[in-house]
Design a protein around this motif. Structure first.
Motif, PDB file in Angstrom:
ATOM      1  N   LEU A 140     -11.190  -6.899 -41.167  1.00 39.67           N
ATOM      2  CA  LEU A 140     -12.209  -6.715 -42.272  1.00 39.67           C
ATOM      3  C   LEU A 140     -13.380  -5.707 -41.641  1.00 39.67           C
ATOM      4  CD1 LEU A 140     -13.317 -10.334 -43.303  1.00 39.67           C
ATOM      5  CD2 LEU A 140     -12.115  -8.766 -44.808  1.00 39.67           C
TER       6      LEU A 140
ATOM      7  N   GLN B 229      -6.045 -11.245 -46.081  1.00 39.02           N
ATOM      8  CA  GLN B 229      -7.135 -10.263 -46.521  1.00 39.02           C
ATOM      9  C   GLN B 229      -7.889  -9.609 -45.440  1.00 39.02           C
ATOM     10  OE1 GLN B 229      -8.656 -13.695 -48.612  1.00 39.02           O
ATOM     11  NE2 GLN B 229      -9.389 -11.978 -50.109  1.00 39.02           N
ATOM     12  N   CYS B 230      -7.461  -9.734 -44.040  1.00 41.22           N
ATOM     13  CA  CYS B 230      -7.874  -9.118 -42.726  1.00 41.22           C
ATOM     14  C   CYS B 230      -6.973  -7.893 -42.460  1.00 41.22           C
ATOM     15  CB  CYS B 230      -8.204 -10.217 -41.620  1.00 41.22           C
ATOM     16  SG  CYS B 230      -9.171 -11.447 -42.166  1.00 41.22           S
TER      17      CYS B 230
ATOM     18  N   ILE C  66     -12.686  -8.486 -37.247  1.00 42.57           N
ATOM     19  CA  ILE C  66     -13.884  -8.058 -37.677  1.00 42.57           C
ATOM     20  C   ILE C  66     -14.418  -6.716 -36.980  1.00 42.57           C
ATOM     21  CG2 ILE C  66     -16.142  -8.739 -38.252  1.00 42.57           C
ATOM     22  CD1 ILE C  66     -14.431 -10.828 -39.521  1.00 42.57           C
TER      23      ILE C  66
ATOM     24  N   LEU D 261     -20.598 -12.778 -44.998  1.00 45.27           N
ATOM     25  CA  LEU D 261     -19.359 -13.035 -45.068  1.00 45.27           C
ATOM     26  C   LEU D 261     -19.304 -14.492 -45.418  1.00 45.27           C
ATOM     27  CD1 LEU D 261     -16.233 -12.504 -44.741  1.00 45.27           C
ATOM     28  CD2 LEU D 261     -16.614 -12.666 -42.073  1.00 45.27           C
TER      29      LEU D 261
ATOM     30  N   LEU E 277     -19.193 -10.819 -48.928  1.00 46.71           N
ATOM     31  CA  LEU E 277     -17.698 -10.769 -49.061  1.00 46.71           C
ATOM     32  C   LEU E 277     -17.227 -12.123 -49.031  1.00 46.71           C
ATOM     33  CD1 LEU E 277     -15.235  -8.848 -49.196  1.00 46.71           C
ATOM     34  CD2 LEU E 277     -15.585  -8.537 -46.529  1.00 46.71           C
TER      35      LEU E 277
ATOM     36  N   CYS F  71      -8.876 -13.477 -37.784  1.00 43.59           N
ATOM     37  CA  CYS F  71      -9.484 -12.436 -38.813  1.00 43.59           C
ATOM     38  C   CYS F  71     -10.196 -11.259 -37.779  1.00 43.59           C
ATOM     39  CB  CYS F  71     -10.287 -12.627 -39.872  1.00 43.59           C
ATOM     40  SG  CYS F  71     -10.713 -11.346 -40.975  1.00 43.59           S
TER      41      CYS F  71
ATOM     42  N   ILE G 104     -13.557 -14.327 -48.657  1.00 44.81           N
ATOM     43  CA  ILE G 104     -12.275 -14.350 -48.434  1.00 44.81           C
ATOM     44  C   ILE G 104     -11.705 -15.607 -48.111  1.00 44.81           C
ATOM     45  CG2 ILE G 104     -12.350 -11.966 -47.249  1.00 44.81           C
ATOM     46  CD1 ILE G 104     -12.162 -13.494 -44.491  1.00 44.81           C
TER      47      ILE G 104
END
Length: 144
Positions: A35, A32-33, A140, A43, A25, A138, A27
């Motif tokens: 995730l 975009q979070c 996770i 990642l 993935l 972000c 980013i």
């Protein structure tokens, strides 16, 4: 002047190009979070920087309970070009221009199920000390 949304768009568009063939993935913005990753999934976080004027990204929290850090802030050979600033994404250039924006990549692998936080801050130490100029934050979640 380059705006934050435009830079995020440029990084995301570059990440979507065939030149970014690394599995996992990818980013380029905290927009975009959050995730959700599967255990064992790679990642890659790629952020725009400009070292020539003193900016540097620092990994402040790597969610070690969830992620193994594989690469920390490695330069990406392709430079962010002028077209990326205007929203027109040209093919990547293989030599960064002196004084121009460039890309740095952090790579992680999800190793344990759970929830955590990945955080990087961009600093300009010579003018602002340890005060972050930008933050990549972000949430996770890793599933089995």
């Amino acid at each position: 002047m380059i705006t934050k949304p435009l830079l995020a768009f440029a990084a995301t568009a570059l990440l979507a190009s065939p030149a970014w063939a690394t599995p996992g993935l990818h980013i380029g913005s905290s927009t975009q979070c959050p995730l959700t990753l599967k255990k064992g999934q790679p990642l890659h976080v790629t952020l725009i920087t400009n070292h020539s004027i003193g900016y540097k990204w620092q990994l402040t929290h790597a969610a070690p309970e969830l992620l193994s850090t594989e690469v920390q802030g490695a330069p990406v050979k392709e430079a962010v070009q002028e077209g990326a600033r205007t929203g027109e994404i040209p093919p990547p250039k293989h030599v960064a221009q002196l004084g121009g924006d460039s890309l740095l990549r952090w790579s992680f692998t999800a190793h344990s199920a759970g929830d955590g936080q990945l955080k990087l801050v961009q600093l300009l130490p010579r003018l602002h000390g340890d005060t972050p100029q930008k933050t990549f934050n972000c949430a996770i979640t890793v599933t089995p």
